[in-house]
Motif scaffolding. Structure first.
Motif, PDB file in Angstrom:
ATOM      1  N   ARG A  15      38.688  40.263  47.105  1.00 34.36           N
ATOM      2  CA  ARG A  15      39.317  41.271  46.242  1.00 34.36           C
ATOM      3  C   ARG A  15      40.536  40.702  45.502  1.00 34.36           C
ATOM      4  N   ILE A  16      41.446  40.138  46.264  1.00 33.09           N
ATOM      5  CA  ILE A  16      42.661  39.593  45.643  1.00 33.09           C
ATOM      6  C   ILE A  16      42.301  38.450  44.702  1.00 33.09           C
ATOM      7  N   ALA A  17      41.366  37.619  45.122  1.00 38.89           N
ATOM      8  CA  ALA A  17      40.992  36.462  44.294  1.00 38.89           C
ATOM      9  C   ALA A  17      40.403  36.923  42.964  1.00 38.89           C
ATOM     10  N   VAL A  18      39.448  37.850  43.032  1.00 40.06           N
ATOM     11  CA  VAL A  18      38.796  38.305  41.806  1.00 40.06           C
ATOM     12  C   VAL A  18      39.796  39.007  40.892  1.00 40.06           C
ATOM     13  N   LEU A  19      40.633  39.857  41.469  1.00 39.44           N
ATOM     14  CA  LEU A  19      41.585  40.585  40.639  1.00 39.44           C
ATOM     15  C   LEU A  19      42.646  39.643  40.067  1.00 39.44           C
ATOM     16  N   SER A  20      42.972  38.594  40.794  1.00 40.13           N
ATOM     17  CA  SER A  20      43.874  37.581  40.238  1.00 40.13           C
ATOM     18  C   SER A  20      43.220  36.883  39.062  1.00 40.13           C
ATOM     19  N   LEU A  21      41.945  36.571  39.223  1.00 40.17           N
ATOM     20  CA  LEU A  21      41.217  35.904  38.139  1.00 40.17           C
ATOM     21  C   LEU A  21      41.149  36.799  36.894  1.00 40.17           C
ATOM     22  N   PHE A  22      40.838  38.062  37.101  1.00 36.96           N
ATOM     23  CA  PHE A  22      40.816  38.990  35.961  1.00 36.96           C
ATOM     24  C   PHE A  22      42.188  39.055  35.299  1.00 36.96           C
ATOM     25  N   GLY A  23      43.227  39.057  36.107  1.00 39.07           N
ATOM     26  CA  GLY A  23      44.574  39.090  35.557  1.00 39.07           C
ATOM     27  C   GLY A  23      44.845  37.888  34.677  1.00 39.07           C
ATOM     28  N   MET A  24      44.571  36.726  35.209  1.00 38.16           N
ATOM     29  CA  MET A  24      44.725  35.484  34.430  1.00 38.16           C
ATOM     30  C   MET A  24      44.040  35.594  33.085  1.00 38.16           C
ATOM     31  N   MET A  25      42.792  36.037  33.110  1.00 34.21           N
ATOM     32  CA  MET A  25      41.969  36.038  31.896  1.00 34.21           C
ATOM     33  C   MET A  25      42.369  37.158  30.943  1.00 34.21           C
ATOM     34  N   ASN A  26      42.531  38.361  31.470  1.00 35.07           N
ATOM     35  CA  ASN A  26      42.784  39.506  30.585  1.00 35.07           C
ATOM     36  C   ASN A  26      44.183  39.492  29.981  1.00 35.07           C
ATOM     37  N   TRP A  27      45.112  38.857  30.689  1.00 34.54           N
ATOM     38  CA  TRP A  27      46.479  38.800  30.191  1.00 34.54           C
ATOM     39  C   TRP A  27      46.577  38.015  28.883  1.00 34.54           C
ATOM     40  N   ILE A  28      45.519  37.288  28.596  1.00 38.19           N
ATOM     41  CA  ILE A  28      45.518  36.393  27.436  1.00 38.19           C
ATOM     42  C   ILE A  28      45.792  37.147  26.134  1.00 38.19           C
ATOM     43  N   TYR A  29      45.469  38.418  26.090  1.00 42.70           N
ATOM     44  CA  TYR A  29      45.684  39.157  24.839  1.00 42.70           C
ATOM     45  C   TYR A  29      47.161  39.343  24.540  1.00 42.70           C
TER      46      TYR A  29
END
Lengths: 217, 217
Positions: free
Chosen positions: B169-183
């Motif tokens: 859970r933490i890993a996936v949500l961290s990954l989404f954070g990394m990627m989505n923050w790009i905007y």
DNA sequence: ACTTAGTTCGAACGATCGTTCGAATTGGCC
DNA sequence: GGCCAATTCGAACGATCGTTCGAACTAAGT
């Protein structure tokens, strides 16, 4: 008669150095900011009306304007205060710590601890980052840039110490993404506390950035 | 006479299987969605008025309501289409790839490539994730959950294969954070393309999650 | 040319927006 | 208790919001 409406006036220092009290004005302003933060968090800046803010803070619509001259300035006060506080706390925590990996872990822990302890304010800071204009925007942007530069500095120290090679920009922005995204998913009834999450994110990030310096790009 | 205003009606299939054209209605709707996406991206959902949307798409205010019955449904159409597309592309790209690390790298590349190629739409998807209500919200949330589950699945495969232990859970949500923050930070004039960023983020994330399975938590 | 369905529009609706103003109320000091 | 300044409020301002309606226009089939 003349309303201050600036919230920048000098805080009247009492003769004895008292904790907290400040002036009546400052206390009331702080209360309003707290309630407004909650509403901005729930409905967004544009979605929240001044009438909702007045209802939430138990003050009449017109009364609010005694404390700030516009809705935009209200958001500015919230963001400025929140950002200033987190930077201050970071600097105080970093003092005396020399190990560069430990310093990065402190950065992460400080960010997440403050984020989860002040979820509404930090969401307003993260989510409403583009709505302020001109002078208001510039002031908050300056704090953000400073905060960013501190983090880059911490990473550059680690890179120099261990002879690592990677893009500090991408690494730092990835780290911010990991941490800031938390407002979209964190559930206090399901997820661990800030300390545990900071350890997990710190593990992933530091190992990811440290391990295998095999590439020359 | 009766306006459809639903955008869900069956697309009239021509006798010959033609590319793209669809009906006049569908083409015009797609145009409006594109322009509306741009405005939502720039001003936010609440901050964008129907009058601005009409100006941007070169159609009268009333004319817009021939294509959708409300502003909320317009946002729904944008989010649904964007999210459905990225999931479709992912599934097609994953077909035939068995190596579990490679599959995660494909996930990251697919996400970032689509994100940077459709920045406005993806920002609207990420940033306006909480404004839809009831039925509209539920439909988009279902796609999001599916997308999330796919990513958890990919990570669990890697964990099983290599006997790793960490919170998916933490890993996936961290990954989404990394990627989505790009905007919030990507600047095409400064930053590398999706492929390079995907490699960097993939490196950090995969090494961070893979290296040193020394902890028992 | 005439019909019909599909598409677009100007004008207006009531509601709500952020903000203002002058009067009323309050709290602290003599 | 009386005074002045600090604080709060009700009422209203013009502007803009999302949405509706019936008429006008356009394209296509006969």
């Amino acid at each position: 008669m003349v309303s201050p409406a600036t919230a920048t006036r000098v805080v009247a220092r009492r003769s004895r150095t008292q904790a907290v009290p400040a002036t009546r004005y400052d206390r009331r302003l702080a209360e309003i900011l707290t309630h407004a933060t909650e509403v901005f968090c729930k409905k967004g800046y544009e979605g929240a009306s001044m009438r909702e803010l007045s209802r939430a803070s138990g003050m009449s619509l017109a009364g609010l304007y005694y404390y700030f001259e516009s809705k935009e300035r209200l958001l500015y006060l919230i963001q400025k205060h929140t950002f200033t506080t987190i930077v201050q706390r970071l600097k105080s925590r970093l003092q005396g710590v020399t190990d560069s990996e430990e310093r990065i872990r402190i950065f992460i822990l400080n960010h997440l601890e403050y984020f989860l302890a002040n979820q509404a304010a930090m969401k307003v800071l993260s989510h409403e980052a583009e709505v302020l204009k001109n002078g208001f925007a510039a002031e908050v942007a300056a704090i953000k840039r400073e905060y960013y530069r501190v983090c880059v500095g911490l990473l550059d120290d680690l890179k120099r110490e261990r002879g690592l090679q990677f893009s500090s920009r991408i690494a730092v922005l990835s780290l911010f993404g990991m941490m800031n995204w938390i407002y979209t998913w964190h559930n206090p009834r399901v997820d661990a506390d800030a300390c545990a999450i900071a350890r997990e994110m710190g593990d992933v990030f530091l190992r990811g950035v440290t391990a295998g310096d095999k590439r020359g790009r």
